[in-house]
Scaffold this active site. Structure first.
Site, PDB file in Angstrom:
ATOM      1  N   HIS B  65     -95.940 -14.751 -16.040  1.00  0.00           N
ATOM      2  CA  HIS B  65     -95.961 -14.295 -14.662  1.00  0.00           C
ATOM      3  C   HIS B  65     -96.552 -15.354 -13.728  1.00  0.00           C
ATOM      4  O   HIS B  65     -96.046 -15.595 -12.643  1.00  0.00           O
ATOM      5  CB  HIS B  65     -96.786 -13.005 -14.586  1.00  0.00           C
ATOM      6  CG  HIS B  65     -96.815 -12.388 -13.242  1.00  0.00           C
ATOM      7  ND1 HIS B  65     -95.887 -11.451 -12.842  1.00  0.00           N
ATOM      8  CD2 HIS B  65     -97.649 -12.564 -12.191  1.00  0.00           C
ATOM      9  CE1 HIS B  65     -96.155 -11.068 -11.610  1.00  0.00           C
ATOM     10  NE2 HIS B  65     -97.221 -11.725 -11.186  1.00  0.00           N
ATOM     11  N   HIS B 111     -92.061  -6.139  -8.526  1.00  0.00           N
ATOM     12  CA  HIS B 111     -93.211  -5.408  -9.055  1.00  0.00           C
ATOM     13  C   HIS B 111     -92.682  -4.413 -10.078  1.00  0.00           C
ATOM     14  O   HIS B 111     -92.975  -3.222 -10.035  1.00  0.00           O
ATOM     15  CB  HIS B 111     -94.004  -4.742  -7.930  1.00  0.00           C
ATOM     16  CG  HIS B 111     -95.465  -5.017  -8.009  1.00  0.00           C
ATOM     17  ND1 HIS B 111     -96.425  -4.050  -7.958  1.00  0.00           N
ATOM     18  CD2 HIS B 111     -96.130  -6.173  -8.184  1.00  0.00           C
ATOM     19  CE1 HIS B 111     -97.611  -4.613  -8.080  1.00  0.00           C
ATOM     20  NE2 HIS B 111     -97.469  -5.887  -8.216  1.00  0.00           N
TER      21      HIS B 111
END
Lengths: 269, 754
Positions: B65, B111
């Site tokens: 990430h 998200h």
């Protein structure tokens, strides 16, 4: 220009905010573009006496979610004002100078007892309850102007149908009892009402929240306080009306509210 | 206090690969044995074992990430180099130029994982995070966007798709509305492909005075670090590690999801912008994935500095937090401000004025080491470069050769029914039940929102337009492009189609496209096939954007959208911004007057794979529609010139369901119909009406300006007929194809809402 109006008189506007207020930018711009001098003031500065309401000509409570609206909308803001500023606020209103609150600002004015205030004792006479649809509603609505003696509506024709955006989840205007509603109507304080495209009273979605008597906005008896759920400050110019590409001519629906108030101050004070 | 009490020593020197892998697992580090070995040998050189703070910090920085370790090589090769001369600045968001004084900052990111675990909080904090990215550039947010992909099927062990949808929408609504930035653009795609892997892609657009753009690099020693906003808690620990792994069941660790507080964020935006306006900020960055650990490291490393931080100075929600938890917590609503010493008191004063918690936590120093202290004990001492330079992977990829088998549907016998079915399809009909829960007019600057047309009967729009400055007439156009259906069949063409759609949408409102942000959604990159799809996708995006010379200025990559045996297709959501020279000339899709000429700008196609027509027939076959960026550039920019000269009344891009659906949607907001003859289009009538040609628009031409319009468009404009009252009637020469009342169209399109 009429005699006695001081064109260059500076008109100072207090735009009162706390955490969660979020419509102050368009309110600021609307007053600025009405040739007034707006100032965004955090409630804390008024509470701490760093700023005083008496130094301003117009008070504006913008929309938003003051304190998050996790309890009843506008209640926390009103409670803070009541505990430290109520005397100043009442004096301001009694002086006849303009006070406007839209959306969350309307909720605050109702919680403060400044509208409808039919009995003149500042008691809580109404509330803005959750929308009948039980959800947030963002849309353009048709509104009929019943001018009454509202100083904000002087530039509209009596019975004129206008369009303004709404965006709220707690906008259903309800009165404490039938008596309050009766007095509102008798005194012509229900100055802005939801209608359909042809100007007739109608149900959802034209009345987007289920307000009693289709009431969208209320003035006090004296006409210097206006609280309304729709957002005139968001359509100061034509080009932010949701259907402007279909009707290119004309001016923004919202700017007449502001220019009228600013002009009023220049005429009377 | 002695060191052992505040942090633990993790013994890694001399451990076997297996033992190292176990340590990673036990501490939830999400690192491979190979990466653990790199850590082990680094500390062997340092002559000591690391603390828990150190290994946790490294694990944050090296997570997929934060580090883009699987995608960076490909992004560098295909995406980063395009249109560089048009980029004003890069950072947490990218910037392009609106006019001489103003830049547009924008970014889209995913998200997905948090929203799959906790839909409400995950989606809300998605909005919160993207707002901070825009704020980090010193820019005022002016619009929020969200592109959502919901499953349609309940998968055992995972929440019901309706529950997920309700939570995600409520999360965006409650956060976006409270923070006072209009949610104006986005999309919703419903497909079984997203059961149970829901995708939440959120975007934000802001504007900034070019003289006030800030970066995140700390380039001088003695710069003071201030953390401002929310307090630090145990929410959101290991969020980035969770987002870098496959979801194994519906019962993931909920503490990885952060909690959002829009009422903290709203004044934080004001306070940070006020400090920036007064030139008090040296640099700033938002505290997102990886928390302080990622942000402090990146800010110092970007400026070639070292520094020290005192963890006990960080304001906490829970006093019992361990140093490593403080250091990596992803608690929301926090910004890290880097401020020159002489400005510290002024900045703290502004925060105080807005009732915002803030605290000085450290400062930059010459050198390359970052040192962290907790109540006097040193708990971390590392070269910042070691942390921020993980091993990059060029993972093996496999590109599948697919045999193209053409499918020829039987000729439809009821075109009206077919069309009405398409208009009421979940992926076409109105999303008003969602869109109207979002405040799209707050800030009073929305010139075109998600809906337009007659009040009470609004139809869809292609892009939104915001007028950021009431004293100017220019505007920022905002839109998206994405087609997971095409991407599933052909990731390369899907990548191109997403670029094509973004550009089409922006041009539809009369905006010149300026830049893209890309949110790349995919599966497990360790699988060769997934990596193959990923590479194909970015190649497609590259080929289009390169020809158009439009840069990608920001974005993110979300791998590991897999659960059990189910995974999503590999595809991009693109956020595009454009410039409207004069908002008074902006265009909406609703027809404006009867008896005006209607043209197709473009050409129908015989490539129907992935189209709504084939999806509704439950058929697959042939190729997905082909996008040629040179055609797009030629037609698109000619159309833009035709619009600027005032010859166009309304325009709508051709997408799902082809030109028949496009024209139907133009009747919705206008209560005006059309009479069309499709003989000039050639092809079978169903292909002419329902194919989804790329780079195409339907245009209503202003009365009396027809010749001028045709001069601008040349052979790209095909005359179809005229607008008329009350009905949509389509013929092919003498043959009647369909006649549908526009009331019927409106009812079908509003299905589920009215």
């Amino acid at each position: 220009m009429e005699e006695g109006i001081r064109v260059n008189r500076e008109v100072k506007v207090a735009i009162i905010v706390m955490e969660g207020t979020n419509n102050e930018e368009e309110a600021y711009q609307s007053f600025k573009h009405s040739e007034a001098t707006p100032e965004i003031i955090h409630l804390k500065k008024l509470e701490d006496r760093k700023k005083k309401l008496s130094g301003y000509d117009i008070v504006c409570f913008p929309g938003g979610f003051s304190a998050g609206d996790y309890v009843r909308a506008g209640a926390v803001m009103a409670a803070r004002i009541k505990s430290s500023l109520m005397r100043d606020m009442e004096e301001f209103v009694e002086s006849g100078r303009p006070v406007i609150g839209s959306c969350n600002g309307f909720q605050t004015l109702v919680e403060l007892g400044l509208v409808p205030n039919v009995d003149g004792d500042g008691r809580l006479e109404a509330a803005l309850a959750p929308n009948m649809s039980n959800r947030f509603e963002a849309r353009t609505v048709y509104l009929k102007i019943n001018r009454g003696n509202s100083l904000f509506l002087r530039e509209f024709k009596e019975g004129e149908v206008i369009k303004l955006p709404i965006a709220h989840s707690e906008g259903r205007f309800i009165t404490r009892d039938k008596e309050v509603l009766g007095k509102i109507i008798k005194n012509r304080m229900n100055v802005v009402s939801y209608v359909d495209g042809s100007g007739k009273e109608a149900g959802y979605p034209w009345n987007p929240n289920g307000s009693e008597h289709n009431i969208a906005g209320i003035a006090n008896k004296n006409g210097n306080v206006l609280g309304l759920m729709p957002h005139p400050e968001r359509v100061f110019y034509k080009y932010t009306e949701s259907d402007w590409t279909r009707e290119i001519n004309g001016t923004g629906m919202g700017n007449r509210f502001f220019t009228s108030a600013v002009q009023f101050v220049r005429e009377k004070f | 206090m002695i060191e052992e009490e505040v942090s633990t020593i993790i013994s890694v020197i001399g451990k076997s690969k297996e033992e190292l892998a176990n340590i990673s697992k036990k501490l939830h580090l999400g690192l491979s044995a190979e990466e653990m070995s790199l850590i082990s040998s680094y500390f062997k050189n340092e002559g000591r074992d690391p603390t828990d703070v150190e290994v946790q910090a490294i694990a944050q920085a090296w997570s997929e990430h934060c580090s883009y370790k699987s995608s960076k090589i490909h992004l560098k090769k295909y995406i980063f180099g395009i249109g560089r001369e048009k980029v004003v600045a890069l950072g947490d968001a990218g910037l392009v130029s609106l006019d001489d004084d103003t830049a547009i900052a924008f970014k889209m990111e995913s998200h997905n994982h948090p929203s799959a675990i906790e839909p409400y909080g995950g989606a809300a904090t998605g909005v919160g995070g993207i707002l901070r990215d825009i704020l980090s550039m010193g820019a005022q947010p002016i619009a929020v966007t969200d592109f959502l992909y919901f499953g349609t099927k309940k998968v055992k062990g995972f929440p019901d798709p309706k529950f997920i949808e309700g939570g995600v929408v409520a999360g965006i609504r409650d956060y976006g509305n409270r923070v006072g930035i209009p949610t104006v653009s986005g999309g919703i795609v419903y497909s079984e492909m997203f059961s149970p892997n829901v995708l939440v892609n959120v975007g934000c657009v802001g504007v900034v005075d070019k003289k006030k753009i800030r970066s995140s690099a700390i380039t001088e020693p003695g710069i003071v670090l201030i953390v401002a906003g929310g307090k630090t808690g145990r929410d959101g620990i290991h969020g980035v590690n969770m987002a870098s792994a496959v979801i194994e069941s519906g019962e993931e660790d909920i503490t990885t999801v952060q909690l959002g507080s829009p009422i903290t964020k709203e004044p934080l935006i004001h306070a940070v912008l006020e400090a920036n306006e007064k030139n008090l900020l040296f640099a700033l960055k938002d505290l997102g994935g990886g928390g302080l650990s990622s942000v402090v490291g990146e800010m110092l490393e970007a400026g070639g500095m070292g520094g020290k931080v005192y963890l006990e100075k960080v304001p906490l929600k829970e006093a019992s937090m361990k140093p490593w938890e403080i250091w990596i917590s992803e608690s929301q609503e926090r910004m890290l401000l880097a401020v020159k010493k002489e400005n510290v008191n002024s900045v703290l004063g502004i925060m105080e004025d807005w009732d915002i918690t803030s605290s000085v936590i450290g400062e930059s120093e010459n050198g390359n080491r970052l040192r962290i202290f907790y109540n006097g004990a040193k708990v971390l001492d590392l070269e910042s470069q070691f942390m921020t330079s993980p091993k990059l992977y060029e993972r093996p990829s496999l590109i599948e050769e697919k045999r193209i088998v053409q499918y020829l549907p039987s000729f439809p016998n009821n075109f009206a029914k077919l069309l009405l079915g398409m208009i009421s399809d979940r992926n076409v009909r109105t999303r008003e039940q969602v869109v109207r829960q979002y405040d799209h007019t707050v800030r009073g600057s929305t010139v075109i929102g998600p809906l337009a047309g007659i009040v009470g009967s609004e139809g869809p729009t292609d892009a939104s337009v915001i007028r950021p400055n009431w004293n100017k007439v220019n505007g920022v156009a905002i839109s998206h492009g994405s087609n997971p259906f095409y991407s599933k069949i052909d990731p390369y063409s899907g990548g191109k189609a997403a670029v094509d759609e973004t550009v089409r949408n922006l041009i539809s409102v009369g905006a010149e496209p300026l830049g893209f942000s890309d949110c790349l959604n995919s599966g497990n990159p360790e699988k060769h096939k997934v990596m193959g799809e990923f590479v194909e996708m970015v190649k497609g995006m590259h080929d289009s954007a390169y020809s158009l010379d439009i840069p990608f200025v920001s974005g993110n990559v979300s791998f590991y959208n897999e659960a059990g045996r189910r995974r999503i297709p590999t595809f991009p959501t693109i956020l595009g911004v454009g410039k409207v020279e004069d908002i008074r000339g902006a265009i909406t899709p609703d027809f404006k007057d009867p008896a005006n000429d209607i043209y197709l700008v473009g050409l129908p196609t015989t490539d129907l794979a992935g189209s709504l027509y084939f999806r509704r027939l439950k058929k697959d076959g042939g190729r997905v529609p082909y996008s040629d960026p040179r055609t797009l550039k030629g037609r698109g920019w000619n159309l833009l010139n035709a619009m600027r000269s005032g010859t166009v009344n309304s325009a709508h891009d051709v997408s799902d369901g082809g030109i028949a659906t496009t024209i139907s949607e133009m009747t919705v907001g206008s209560e005006i119909g059309a009479a069309l003859d499709v003989s000039a289009l050639g092809l079978r009538t169903d292909f002419a009406l329902f194919s989804e040609p790329q780079s195409s628009w339907i245009v209503e031409v202003r009365s009396g300006r027809e010749k001028e319009f045709v001069k601008y468009m040349g052979e790209d404009a095909i005359f179809l007929g005229q607008t008329q009252q009350s009905a949509l009637a389509i013929t092919r020469g003498e043959d009647k194809i369909l006649t549908v009342d526009i009331d019927q169209i409106r009812k079908k399109w509003k299905r589920g809402y009215e």
